[in-house]
Design a protein around this motif. Sequence first.
Motif, PDB file in Angstrom:
ATOM      1  N   ASN A   1       3.760  10.201   1.606  1.00 24.02           N
ATOM      2  CA  ASN A   1       3.020  11.214   2.371  1.00 24.02           C
ATOM      3  C   ASN A   1       2.310  12.239   1.495  1.00 24.02           C
ATOM      4  OD1 ASN A   1       5.148  12.942   1.531  1.00 24.02           O
ATOM      5  ND2 ASN A   1       6.348  12.289   3.327  1.00 24.02           N
ATOM      6  N   SER A   2       2.356  12.091   0.170  1.00 23.59           N
ATOM      7  CA  SER A   2       1.644  13.031  -0.694  1.00 23.59           C
ATOM      8  C   SER A   2       1.274  12.332  -2.004  1.00 23.59           C
ATOM      9  CB  SER A   2       2.505  14.262  -0.996  1.00 23.59           C
ATOM     10  OG  SER A   2       3.672  13.894  -1.716  1.00 23.59           O
TER      11      SER A   2
ATOM     12  N   SER B   1       0.858  -1.190   0.000  1.00 24.76           N
ATOM     13  CA  SER B   1       0.000   0.000   0.000  1.00 24.76           C
ATOM     14  C   SER B   1       0.896   1.242   0.000  1.00 24.76           C
ATOM     15  CB  SER B   1      -0.919   0.008   1.234  1.00 24.76           C
ATOM     16  OG  SER B   1      -0.182   0.318   2.403  1.00 24.76           O
ATOM     17  N   PRO B   2       0.374   2.406  -0.361  1.00 24.56           N
ATOM     18  CA  PRO B   2       1.177   3.629  -0.276  1.00 24.56           C
ATOM     19  C   PRO B   2       1.662   3.898   1.141  1.00 24.56           C
ATOM     20  CG  PRO B   2      -0.775   3.990  -1.613  1.00 24.56           C
ATOM     21  CD  PRO B   2      -0.940   2.647  -0.982  1.00 24.56           C
ATOM     22  N   CYS B   3       0.831   3.508   2.116  1.00 20.44           N
ATOM     23  CA  CYS B   3       1.232   3.712   3.508  1.00 20.44           C
ATOM     24  C   CYS B   3       2.458   2.876   3.842  1.00 20.44           C
ATOM     25  CB  CYS B   3       0.079   3.361   4.436  1.00 20.44           C
ATOM     26  SG  CYS B   3       0.445   3.547   6.197  1.00 20.44           S
ATOM     27  N   HIS B   4       2.478   1.636   3.370  1.00 20.63           N
ATOM     28  CA  HIS B   4       3.619   0.765   3.650  1.00 20.63           C
ATOM     29  C   HIS B   4       4.865   1.189   2.877  1.00 20.63           C
ATOM     30  CE1 HIS B   4       0.382  -1.778   5.239  1.00 20.63           C
ATOM     31  NE2 HIS B   4       1.331  -2.420   5.924  1.00 20.63           N
TER      32      HIS B   4
ATOM     33  N   LEU C   1       0.436   3.485  -8.916  1.00 16.78           N
ATOM     34  CA  LEU C   1      -0.541   2.460  -8.586  1.00 16.78           C
ATOM     35  C   LEU C   1      -0.240   1.154  -9.307  1.00 16.78           C
ATOM     36  CD1 LEU C   1      -4.020   4.262  -8.550  1.00 16.78           C
ATOM     37  CD2 LEU C   1      -2.939   3.033  -6.660  1.00 16.78           C
ATOM     38  N   GLY C   2      -0.524   0.051  -8.629  1.00 12.66           N
ATOM     39  CA  GLY C   2      -0.372  -1.258  -9.227  1.00 12.66           C
ATOM     40  C   GLY C   2       0.954  -1.919  -8.906  1.00 12.66           C
ATOM     41  N   GLN C   3       0.989  -3.244  -9.103  1.00 12.77           N
ATOM     42  CA  GLN C   3       2.216  -3.985  -8.860  1.00 12.77           C
ATOM     43  C   GLN C   3       3.228  -3.714  -9.978  1.00 12.77           C
ATOM     44  OE1 GLN C   3       1.406  -8.157  -8.333  1.00 12.77           O
ATOM     45  NE2 GLN C   3      -0.374  -7.806  -7.018  1.00 12.77           N
ATOM     46  N   CYS C   4       4.475  -3.888  -9.656  1.00 14.52           N
ATOM     47  CA  CYS C   4       5.521  -3.750 -10.672  1.00 14.52           C
ATOM     48  C   CYS C   4       5.387  -4.887 -11.681  1.00 14.52           C
ATOM     49  CB  CYS C   4       6.903  -3.778 -10.022  1.00 14.52           C
ATOM     50  SG  CYS C   4       7.204  -2.403  -8.876  1.00 14.52           S
ATOM     51  N   SER C   5       5.703  -4.598 -12.916  1.00 13.03           N
ATOM     52  CA  SER C   5       5.567  -5.598 -13.974  1.00 13.03           C
ATOM     53  C   SER C   5       6.658  -6.655 -13.839  1.00 13.03           C
ATOM     54  CB  SER C   5       5.652  -4.925 -15.339  1.00 13.03           C
ATOM     55  OG  SER C   5       6.891  -4.245 -15.486  1.00 13.03           O
TER      56      SER C   5
ATOM     57  N   GLN D   1      -6.521   6.168 -11.948  1.00 13.09           N
ATOM     58  CA  GLN D   1      -5.411   5.309 -12.346  1.00 13.09           C
ATOM     59  C   GLN D   1      -4.127   6.079 -12.656  1.00 13.09           C
ATOM     60  OE1 GLN D   1      -6.542   2.582 -15.451  1.00 13.09           O
ATOM     61  NE2 GLN D   1      -8.259   1.737 -14.303  1.00 13.09           N
ATOM     62  N   ASN D   2      -4.228   7.376 -12.799  1.00 14.51           N
ATOM     63  CA  ASN D   2      -3.049   8.205 -13.056  1.00 14.51           C
ATOM     64  C   ASN D   2      -2.427   8.776 -11.780  1.00 14.51           C
ATOM     65  OD1 ASN D   2      -3.285   7.904 -15.888  1.00 14.51           O
ATOM     66  ND2 ASN D   2      -4.842   9.525 -15.951  1.00 14.51           N
ATOM     67  N   MET D   3      -2.905   8.300 -10.649  1.00 12.38           N
ATOM     68  CA  MET D   3      -2.418   8.819  -9.367  1.00 12.38           C
ATOM     69  C   MET D   3      -0.991   8.336  -9.103  1.00 12.38           C
ATOM     70  SD  MET D   3      -4.104   8.353  -5.585  1.00 12.38           S
ATOM     71  CE  MET D   3      -5.672   9.005  -6.193  1.00 12.38           C
ATOM     72  N   THR D   4      -0.147   9.255  -8.616  1.00  8.43           N
ATOM     73  CA  THR D   4       1.222   8.916  -8.208  1.00  8.43           C
ATOM     74  C   THR D   4       1.430   9.348  -6.766  1.00  8.43           C
ATOM     75  OG1 THR D   4       2.084  11.021  -9.042  1.00  8.43           O
ATOM     76  CG2 THR D   4       2.122   9.122 -10.546  1.00  8.43           C
ATOM     77  N   PHE D   5       2.368   8.697  -6.082  1.00  7.21           N
ATOM     78  CA  PHE D   5       2.629   8.947  -4.668  1.00  7.21           C
ATOM     79  C   PHE D   5       4.083   9.412  -4.520  1.00  7.21           C
ATOM     80  CE2 PHE D   5      -0.566   5.718  -5.195  1.00  7.21           C
ATOM     81  CZ  PHE D   5      -1.581   6.106  -4.334  1.00  7.21           C
TER      82      PHE D   5
END
Length: 470
Positions: free
Chosen positions: A282-283, A275-278, A313-317, A289-293
């Motif tokens: 923080n932003s 998850s982004p938390c793991h 988003l999503g698992q690495c290929s 689907q175009n969201m980046t962290f």
Amino acid sequence: MHFLALGQDPKLMEAQGCLHTIGGIGPIFGYSLGSLCASLYVDIGLVNQDSVTITPQDSRWVGAWWLGYVVSGLLTLLAALPLWFLPKSLPENPQTSKAYHPSNEHKQTLSITEIAKDFWPSIKHLFTSGIYILHLICSVLAFNAFVISITYTPKYLEQQFGQSASKTNFLIGVMSIPPLVLGMFLSGWIMKRFKLGLLGSARLMFFTSVTSLVCIIPYFALSCENIDVAGITVPYQRTFEVQDVSHDLLTSCNAGCPDFLWDPVCGQNGVTYISPCHAGCNSTLGTRQNMTFHGCTCIQSWGLTSGNSSAVLGQCSRESSCTKMFYIYLALQSLAFFVYCLGTVPFFLISLRIVDPMLKSLSMGIFLLVLRVFGGIPAPICFGALIDTTCLKWGQNKSGERGACRMYDIETFRYLFLGLVSSLQAFSYTLLWIFTTQIKKKVQYDEKMSKDIELQYPMLRDPEQENNIK
């Protein structure tokens, strides 16, 4: 002599091949429909498809599984309509009916008691036949392997090669079913062309079964490695090995994150985080689907000194070689299906020829009942439980109970799946070899008895019967 008295009707063999061929067309449509349904999100009409942030490759994706039942149910109703216009009984040729059934003129309706009177003796006769029981055991073991393969091959390909359910179902239908149908058709043609008797049919079935088993041996070499998932398959730090997965989901860079989350993101270091938390992000930027962290502190702990370590988003290929091995696997599977189905018609004809002609209907009924009960029911249940033992990360539902598996140990999954299927097949084909040797002994015995009778009663010789021992 009844063991060899059934003869071999070329039209019957051709009809068997055509019947199984037509029956194999249905799965092509079924897999295509399943591919379409799997590509659609389950809540059609209730959720805006554009708002769904997960893709069919995500383990949380649930396709429109219910749509297949609706479509197939409607088609079944349409197919049933012509059956309503069939007559109660089919017309008979009077001359043929009298020739084969001279007692029809004085036919009497038998009561249930009279019909059931010979049931238990017939059952006893079947289950005291060693050849029939051996054939039944071989078939049950082979059918277990077949059911496991058909049921879990799509899931295996999804997990092993990182393919979506939609693509997997479509390619299985396109690449595997046509060779299967062709094999069934050629099976009937071979039986007709070479006029194979009981022993020839058993030998053909044994040869095609063993050859198909050899074709699946390369499956063990077609594999991909587990993707790098922080805290599950790789540590958060590069300086130590993962000792206990369940205790490595949280570290200093993501303290306080709930461990039941599964919303995977791919870090710019090539590692997947659950998850982004793991990932310590923080932003965020962008939407859906175009969201980046950004500002992901756990990614920085891998040696990335950039203060703006990011994830998407999503698992690495997976590695590019996985797709290549995926197509090689399907090609080998198509070859194995084609070779195996060359023994389809011999399989059904042997089931009829190894019993007394008066017990053919009962033997097929018992045969199919045992096959479905002991081959079709326990195999998927038991193997499903074995698959659960390879799960590395379980999801959690709203009530707090264990949900679906999010990630499997694909190496253990591969050896478990392929090892169990090939072991069942190998054991079944060993018994099939014993079955073939018993058939050979029985044929040789009946041939000897037939020659002795011919020497004593030359007028009883039947030239057509000689074909049955070839």
